[in-house]
Design an enzyme around this catalytic site. Structure first.
Site, PDB file in Angstrom:
ATOM      1  N   ASP A  62       0.813  -1.212   0.000  1.00  0.00           N
ATOM      2  CA  ASP A  62       0.000   0.000   0.000  1.00  0.00           C
ATOM      3  C   ASP A  62       0.849   1.265   0.000  1.00  0.00           C
ATOM      4  O   ASP A  62       2.070   1.226   0.197  1.00  0.00           O
ATOM      5  CB  ASP A  62      -0.895   0.023   1.242  1.00  0.00           C
ATOM      6  CG  ASP A  62      -2.126  -0.851   1.097  1.00  0.00           C
ATOM      7  OD1 ASP A  62      -2.433  -1.251  -0.042  1.00  0.00           O
ATOM      8  OD2 ASP A  62      -2.774  -1.138   2.118  1.00  0.00           O
ATOM      9  N   TYR A 126       7.171 -10.197   6.144  1.00  0.00           N
ATOM     10  CA  TYR A 126       6.965  -8.774   6.431  1.00  0.00           C
ATOM     11  C   TYR A 126       7.526  -8.448   7.807  1.00  0.00           C
ATOM     12  O   TYR A 126       7.476  -9.270   8.724  1.00  0.00           O
ATOM     13  CB  TYR A 126       5.477  -8.407   6.393  1.00  0.00           C
ATOM     14  CG  TYR A 126       4.908  -8.252   5.011  1.00  0.00           C
ATOM     15  CD1 TYR A 126       4.872  -7.009   4.385  1.00  0.00           C
ATOM     16  CD2 TYR A 126       4.400  -9.354   4.319  1.00  0.00           C
ATOM     17  CE1 TYR A 126       4.344  -6.858   3.111  1.00  0.00           C
ATOM     18  CE2 TYR A 126       3.873  -9.214   3.044  1.00  0.00           C
ATOM     19  CZ  TYR A 126       3.843  -7.959   2.447  1.00  0.00           C
ATOM     20  OH  TYR A 126       3.327  -7.812   1.184  1.00  0.00           O
TER      21      TYR A 126
END
EC number: 5.4.99.12
Length: 293
Positions: A62, A126
């Site tokens: 994002d 992540y």
């Protein structure tokens, strides 16, 4: 008539500071927003391929999210029957023509023509960076402001966060941690690894501030994740660390399969999240097999 020049497919690894971008994916049309992919494909125009070069991304991130190492595949068809670019030349050419200093191509490898950067990935990791001891975001060193989430607390109950994290390990329906707009038809995922640990001290913190600020790192590893799953899991674990939730509440949230619940609707800010790595099994980074055809 001569044979058409061969098409060479490459897997490229690249990194970026996500602050200036509307995510990694290209933004098409006349919008003022721009994605990392826009700059990569603009640089690839200088390769003078017969067909325009398109980057097929492994992992979408994002706006504001960073990547230490994302990946994509691309096809290059050189003119006048020239041989394919050696991978190191491709990396040099892309970096030379990139027009944004927040993007860097790391490596490239020849791969088979049916290789797919998204579907062939066997592991994605992540990392999320937190900092405590900072009364507000503006007390952070300017160099860190877009690279972590500053929590309005002096401490975290890390043991409770670690206990809570165990409820997320394994194969579950993670619908509770999926944001609206996810294209995934199935919300079952397998979380292979999750950790909460002290982070490295920031080199940008002045000595008189260093005793106040404590950095923390959360890591999550799976083959794939749902839309905003990591940021929503992070927000719930932080709520546990701050005492707003108990570890047992995390299992209740997971089992509820309700993405609109009071606690799981929280989303951690984008700036603390980094895509750390994408792995390709037998092709496994960094020792990738080359396509010699």
């Amino acid at each position: 008539m001569g044979l058409a020049p061969a098409v060479a497919r490459y897997l490229v690894y690249f990194q970026y500071v996500g602050t200036d971008f509307n995510g990694v994916a290209a933004v098409r049309g006349v919008q003022r927003a721009v994605g990392v992919q826009n700059y990569l494909e603009e640089a690839a125009k200088r390769l003078n391929s017969v067909e325009p070069v398109k980057f097929t991304l492994s992992s979408r991130t994002d706006a504001g999210v960073h990547a230490l190492s994302n990946a994509a595949h691309l096809d290059v068809q050189r003119r006048q029957n020239k041989p394919p670019f050696p991978p190191e030349i491709l990396v040099k050419a892309l970096n030379t023509h990139l027009r944004h200093p927040g993007i860097r191509v790391l490596q490239a490898f020849r791969v088979p023509s049916d290789f797919h950067a998204r579907y062939a990935a066997t592991s994605r990791t992540y990392m999320y960076r937190l900092v405590t001891g900072c009364a507000c975001h503006h007390h952070l060193p300017v160099f860190e402001r877009n690279l972590c989430w500053a929590l309005p607390a002096d401490r975290l109950d890390v043991a409770a966060m670690q206990d809570a994290a165990q409820h997320l390990l394994g194969t579950h329906d993670f619908r509770s941690f999926q944001s609206a707009g996810s294209p995934a038809p199935c919300s079952i995922r397998t979380l292979r690894h999750i950790s909460v640990s002290p982070g490295l001290a920031s080199p940008f913190v002045l000595s008189q501030e260093s005793r106040k600020l404590q950095f923390w790192t959360l890591e999550f590893e799976s083959q794939s994740f749902l839309y905003r799953q990591v940021r929503r899991m992070t927000a719930v674990l932080v709520a546990v660390g701050l005492g707003a939730l108990k570890p047992a509440h995390v299992k209740e949230i997971l089992d509820s399969r309700d993405p609109l619940g009071k606690h799981q609707a929280r989303v951690a800010p984008a700036q603390g999240l980094f895509l750390k790595s994408v792995i390709y099994g037998d092709l496994g980074h960094p020792r990738l097999q080359t396509d010699k055809t």
